[in-house]
Design a protein around this motif. Structure first.
Motif, short mmCIF file in Angstrom:
data_model
loop_
_atom_site.label_atom_id
_atom_site.label_comp_id
_atom_site.label_asym_id
_atom_site.label_seq_id
_atom_site.Cartn_x
_atom_site.Cartn_y
_atom_site.Cartn_z
N TYR A 57 -4.29 6.67 9.58
CA TYR A 57 -5.22 5.54 9.64
C TYR A 57 -4.70 4.37 8.81
O TYR A 57 -4.70 3.22 9.26
N GLN A 58 -4.25 4.66 7.59
CA GLN A 58 -3.75 3.60 6.72
C GLN A 58 -2.55 2.89 7.33
O GLN A 58 -2.46 1.65 7.30
N ASN A 59 -1.61 3.67 7.88
CA ASN A 59 -0.44 3.07 8.52
C ASN A 59 -0.85 2.11 9.63
O ASN A 59 -0.33 0.99 9.73
N ARG A 68 10.87 -6.91 -0.07
CA ARG A 68 9.80 -7.24 0.88
C ARG A 68 9.94 -6.45 2.18
O ARG A 68 9.77 -7.00 3.28
N ARG A 69 10.23 -5.19 2.02
CA ARG A 69 10.35 -4.32 3.19
C ARG A 69 9.00 -4.19 3.87
O ARG A 69 7.97 -4.10 3.21
N ARG A 70 8.98 -4.16 5.17
CA ARG A 70 7.72 -3.98 5.90
C ARG A 70 7.25 -2.52 5.81
O ARG A 70 6.08 -2.24 5.54
N VAL A 71 8.18 -1.58 6.05
CA VAL A 71 7.90 -0.15 5.90
C VAL A 71 9.05 0.45 5.10
O VAL A 71 10.21 0.20 5.40
N ALA A 72 8.70 1.24 4.09
CA ALA A 72 9.74 1.87 3.27
C ALA A 72 9.40 3.34 3.06
O ALA A 72 8.40 3.66 2.42
N VAL A 73 10.23 4.22 3.63
CA VAL A 73 10.11 5.65 3.38
C VAL A 73 10.89 5.97 2.11
O VAL A 73 12.04 5.57 1.96
N THR A 82 3.77 -4.51 2.80
CA THR A 82 4.75 -3.45 2.63
C THR A 82 4.01 -2.12 2.63
O THR A 82 3.11 -1.91 1.81
N ASP A 83 4.38 -1.26 3.56
CA ASP A 83 3.79 0.07 3.68
C ASP A 83 4.77 1.05 3.06
O ASP A 83 5.83 1.34 3.62
N ILE A 84 4.42 1.56 1.87
CA ILE A 84 5.28 2.49 1.15
C ILE A 84 4.89 3.91 1.55
O ILE A 84 3.74 4.33 1.37
N ARG A 85 5.85 4.67 2.07
CA ARG A 85 5.58 6.03 2.54
C ARG A 85 6.44 7.04 1.78
O ARG A 85 7.53 7.39 2.20
N ALA A 134 0.85 -1.20 0.00
CA ALA A 134 0.00 0.00 0.00
C ALA A 134 0.88 1.24 0.00
O ALA A 134 1.82 1.35 0.78
N VAL A 135 0.57 2.16 -0.91
CA VAL A 135 1.27 3.44 -0.94
C VAL A 135 0.51 4.39 -0.04
O VAL A 135 -0.61 4.79 -0.33
#
Length: 243
Positions: free
Chosen positions: A151-153, A210-215, A173-176, A129-130
């Motif tokens: 909320y999305q995070n 397969r990063r869990r969170v990626a800034v 993967t949470d793309i930020r 999700a972006v």
């Protein structure tokens, strides 16, 4: 890359560019969004290994259409949610705030839940999700947007925990991203704005790892780290303008 993926929000910007990169690398791609002409043009340009479906995430049947597209590509291995809206609204115009919440909360929840249940039935999969760095701290000039991204995070974190608890084998993967030069940011003077193709390449790299969170990218890692260090009482007194 031989896997099959569905990208929601692929009519323009980050979603379209990520779809193009994955297709060029050999993935079978299903693209979705509200603008049928752009989706059709993308598939005509690609030829083989590309399908599309017109999906409005705010519609009640959007989840069913997502599953249909996932099956059309031969059974998706990854679903990328890249649809969303947002704008500066310091006047707090009700229609802007409510539309943002409807798309970024109700629509997002509808689609990510459908993706979750789809992969639950398959025995695993990858949901990407972006979201945005805006979820790090609330921005007064974009209150609804910032709040919906937080909320999305949190919702992604909850589903990741649920998958682990139940052994569903679903990865997240949470793309930020920081500010990206898309239609969403055409108005306003945003600092450190990234070209779309640059941001898309970084996103694909994070997906592969397969990063869990990626800034996205390193500059915004520093920015968000600094944001987190600012006490609330000071943050609420900052003057932030992008016009």
């Amino acid at each position: 890359m031989s896997y099959k993926t569905v990208i929601i929000g692929a009519t323009s910007g980050i979603g379209r560019e990520v779809a193009r990169i994955l297709w060029k690398e050999g993935a079978t791609v299903g693209v979705a969004g509200r603008r049928t002409d752009r989706l059709r043009a993308f598939c005509e340009e690609c030829g083989q290994r590309a399908s599309y479906a017109t999906i409005d995430v705010t519609a009640s049947d959007a989840g069913d259409k997502l599953v249909e597209l996932a099956e059309t590509v031969g059974g998706a291995d990854m679903i990328l949610l890249c649809s969303g809206i947002g704008s500066q609204n310091p006047e707090l115009k009700p229609e802007i705030e409510s539309d943002t919440v409807n798309t970024n909360v109700a629509g997002f929840t509808r689609m990510i839940d459908s993706a979750f249940n789809y992969f639950k039935g398959k025995g695993g999969g990858h949901i990407v999700a972006v979201t945005s760095i805006a979820g790090t701290k609330g921005l007064g000039i974009a209150a609804a947007y910032s709040a919906t991204k937080r909320y999305q995070n949190t919702y992604i974190q909850c589903l990741a925990q649920l998958s682990a608890m139940q052994g569903y084998g679903i990865r997240f993967t949470d793309i930020r991203p920081g500010f990206v030069d898309t239609d969403l940011l055409k108005s306003g003077n945003f600092p450190l704005k990234m070209p779309v193709d640059y941001a898309a390449r970084k996103i694909v790299k994070a997906i592969k790892r397969r990063r869990r969170v990626a800034v996205i990218d390193w500059k915004y890692k520093i920015v968000t780290a600094l944001w987190r260090m600012i006490p609330r009482y000071l943050w609420e007194r900052l003057t932030i303008r992008n016009k």
